[in-house]
Design a protein around this motif. Structure first.
Motif, PDB file in Angstrom:
ATOM      1  N   LEU A   1      -4.275   4.512   6.712  1.00 33.67           N
ATOM      2  CA  LEU A   1      -2.915   4.704   6.229  1.00 33.67           C
ATOM      3  C   LEU A   1      -2.843   4.547   4.708  1.00 33.67           C
ATOM      4  O   LEU A   1      -2.133   5.287   4.024  1.00 33.67           O
ATOM      5  CB  LEU A   1      -1.971   3.714   6.905  1.00 33.67           C
ATOM      6  CG  LEU A   1      -1.624   3.997   8.363  1.00 33.67           C
ATOM      7  CD1 LEU A   1      -0.882   2.811   8.972  1.00 33.67           C
ATOM      8  CD2 LEU A   1      -0.774   5.263   8.476  1.00 33.67           C
TER       9      LEU A   1
ATOM     10  N   CYS B   1      -4.254   7.648   3.128  1.00 32.40           N
ATOM     11  CA  CYS B   1      -3.276   8.723   3.274  1.00 32.40           C
ATOM     12  C   CYS B   1      -2.182   8.582   2.217  1.00 32.40           C
ATOM     13  O   CYS B   1      -1.756   9.572   1.610  1.00 32.40           O
ATOM     14  CB  CYS B   1      -2.678   8.691   4.682  1.00 32.40           C
ATOM     15  SG  CYS B   1      -1.417   9.955   4.976  1.00 32.40           S
TER      16      CYS B   1
ATOM     17  N   ALA C   1       3.324   5.844   4.836  1.00 30.35           N
ATOM     18  CA  ALA C   1       1.967   5.405   5.134  1.00 30.35           C
ATOM     19  C   ALA C   1       1.675   4.059   4.477  1.00 30.35           C
ATOM     20  O   ALA C   1       0.995   3.192   5.065  1.00 30.35           O
ATOM     21  CB  ALA C   1       0.968   6.456   4.654  1.00 30.35           C
TER      22      ALA C   1
END
Length: 302
Positions: free
Chosen positions: A7, A10, A80
């Motif tokens: 995450l 990202c 994210a």
């Protein structure tokens, strides 16, 4: 740990790419304003607009498709980032966000026509290496969330940083991009810290928390400061200042106040990885400014 790191990466890709498109929108608006001023022959009149003119420029940037695309990517990146903050230490998440600087530099070569030299590519590699080192050495996320006084202070500081950044940035002639970028970075760091300070409660309970509004103020305020920074000079320098200020103090805050840790025996390695991320950002800022100086000399025929 793996999900949290994924995450965070990202978030880095989304935010780094978003910055490039925001810079593209800012530059288009700046060129349009310069052309309009030249056609009207009213450079002094434009300067007399003061804050009103700056707000008009910001609005023009926000209405363009590059900035809207960048805002969408930033929103996805922020989502994210929030998910990562709930799973891994704050210093790891913020170092991953620092990697967005490398993403900005690389994507900028295609979108903005930036010319990255060997030293800049080396700096990009250093940032990536530092992030990889942190991924190996990071430990558990702390469980501290601060007290009510700290959460109220977070809101007050968020308002103060945005107000001071806007006030001071509007009065500088040299170094404006770096100062505004740094103010944006501090604001974004406050956003991440405020997310960690949010207590686990119901939606009505969150709405009653001052720190929830600190997330909004510092997040939106940081965007406005970033728009101004990107219009004021080197996109690489402005982004470097932003990412450095967004990374260093929240990481230390997470360790010293919230109880974030590294893996046993990996503290020195984590510190080295963190330093590599910051050093890579500083190098990219320096090279970015040098490139702009060279371009200015070429334009003057020096």
């Amino acid at each position: 740990m793996v999900a949290g790191l994924a995450l965070a990466l990202c978030a880095a890709v989304c935010m780094g790419t978003a910055t490039v498109f925001q810079a593209l929108g800012s530059r288009r608006t700046a060129r349009a304003d310069a052309g309009a001023t030249t056609d009207a022959g009213g450079g002094a009149t434009a300067d007399a607009g003061g804050a009103r003119g700056r707000w008009g420029t910001v609005v023009a940037v926000l209405r363009g498709w590059p900035f809207l695309l960048g805002a969408g990517l930033d929103t996805a990146g922020f989502g994210a980032q929030v998910g990562a903050l709930l799973l891994v230490p704050l210093f790891l998440v913020e170092a991953a966000v620092a990697a967005s600087l490398a993403v900005t530099a690389v994507v900028g070569t295609f979108v903005l026509g930036l010319r990255l030299r060997r030293g800049e590519w080396t700096a990009v590699a250093v940032v990536c290496l530092g992030l990889a080192t942190l991924a190996v050495s990071a430990g558990r996320e702390g469980d501290g969330d601060g007290d009510e006084a700290l959460r109220a202070t977070a809101l007050a500081v968020s308002v103060l940083v945005v107000a001071l950044g806007w006030f001071v940035g509007g009065r500088l002639r040299r170094g404006r991009a770096v100062v505004l970028g740094a103010a944006a970075g501090i604001s974004f760091g406050l956003t991440a810290t405020a997310v960690r300070l949010l207590p686990e409660t119901s939606v009505p309970g969150v709405l009653a928390e001052p720190v929830a509004y600190a997330v909004v103020v510092s997040g939106l305020g940081g965007y406005l400061l970033l728009v101004q920074a990107l219009q004021s000079g080197s996109v690489t320098a402005a982004t470097a200042a932003m990412v450095i200020c967004e990374t260093v103090w929240p990481g230390l805050f997470g360790v010293l106040w919230l109880g974030d840790t590294t893996r046993h025996g990996y503290g020195a390695l984590a510190a080295a990885g963190f330093a590599a991320c910051v050093a890579g950002g500083v190098a990219l800022a320096r090279f970015g400014e040098a490139e702009e100086a060279d371009e200015a000399k070429e334009a003057q025929g020096v």
